[in-house]
Design a protein around this motif. Structure first.
Motif, short mmCIF file in Angstrom:
data_model
loop_
_atom_site.label_atom_id
_atom_site.label_comp_id
_atom_site.label_asym_id
_atom_site.label_seq_id
_atom_site.Cartn_x
_atom_site.Cartn_y
_atom_site.Cartn_z
N THR A 189 0.82 -1.22 0.00
CA THR A 189 0.00 0.00 0.00
C THR A 189 0.85 1.27 0.00
O THR A 189 0.46 2.29 -0.55
CB THR A 189 -0.93 0.03 1.23
N GLU A 245 2.89 -6.80 4.97
CA GLU A 245 1.83 -6.85 6.00
C GLU A 245 2.14 -5.89 7.15
O GLU A 245 1.25 -5.22 7.68
CB GLU A 245 1.66 -8.28 6.53
N ASP A 248 1.29 -2.49 6.07
CA ASP A 248 -0.16 -2.34 5.97
C ASP A 248 -0.81 -2.13 7.34
O ASP A 248 -1.88 -1.52 7.46
CB ASP A 248 -0.79 -3.58 5.30
#
Length: 250
Positions: A189, A245, A248
């Protein structure tokens, strides 16, 4: 004709591998190709036979003069556009496929510059050691910052290994043909934050990931929980998707 030599550039002269590179690129007559480090034009000639248009970037004036003479007809027709300059500094034209035997000393910077552009496919000759780091998996000796970050941009695979004798002058190392498809293996992201974490982690690769992440969060002002099961692993044992992860979760 005496073969011109360029600092840092080894000319691939073995036609077997030149033909392989073109075949791996799966060119069509609708493709616009970008080549960096045209050298004496051996690969350039094959690209022109199989593509609509070829853009070539070459920094060495001697090679530029040679290419201008060798491909004067193609230059005049617009099928070959020769750009004299440093590939790291000049603006890339719009292209479909990137096909090149690049100067190995600019491999990292040129690859990440390539990632910023929209393209269908790249077939690149790298130093074998670099290629192995680019495609390395977690836990392998070659796995590192390059391996992790590249997976946020592309899918890469080694297609062939080229021996030193296929080049003039002969390099001291083996080379590899790599195919790059610009489809990320992992979804990230925030790429800047992701790259910062990966750089930070691999600069402390002897520490356990829990300690690394605590230190990174403390310095950056973040608060994030480490994924369970990864606390005692080293940075080179953490898969790319886990770095993603962590970012994120911030």
């Amino acid at each position: 004709m005496k073969l011109l030599k360029s600092k840092g550039q080894h000319i691939l002269v073995d036609k077997r591998y030149l033909y392989k590179i073109v075949r791996y690129a799966d060119l069509s007559y609708n493709d616009t190709v970008l080549e960096v480090g045209c050298g004496t034009g051996l690969l350039t000639r094959l690209l022109l036979k199989n593509a609509k248009t070829v853009y070539g970037i070459e920094v060495d004036s001697r090679f530029v003069n040679l290419l201008q003479k060798k491909f004067s007809t193609e230059i005049e027709s617009g099928r070959f556009v020769l750009i004299k300059g440093d590939a790291l500094k000049v603006e890339f034209p719009k292209f479909d496929k990137f096909v090149a035997n690049i100067p190995y000393q600019i491999s990292t910077l040129l690859t990440f510059k390539l990632f910023k552009h929209d393209f269908k496919l790249a077939v690149i000759t790298y130093q074998k050691e670099f290629a192995e780091r680019l495609v390395a998996k977690p836990g392998s000796k070659k796995y590192g910052r390059l391996s992790v970050v590249a997976k946020a941009y592309c899918k890469a695979e080694i297609l062939d290994v080229i021996p030193p004798k296929a080049f003039k002058p002969k390099p001291k190392v083996e080379s590899a043909i790599v195919r790059i498809v610009p489809e990320p293996e992992i979804v990230v992201t925030n790429l800047d934050l992701f790259k910062d974490l990966v750089r930070f982690a691999f600069s402390r690769r002897r520490k356990k990931f829990k300690k690394v992440l605590e230190e990174w969060c403390r310095e950056r002002g973040y608060d994030v929980q480490i994924p369970k099961g990864y606390e005692d692993r080293r940075p080179e044992q953490i898969p790319p998707e886990m770095y993603a992860e962590v970012v994120d979760r911030i």
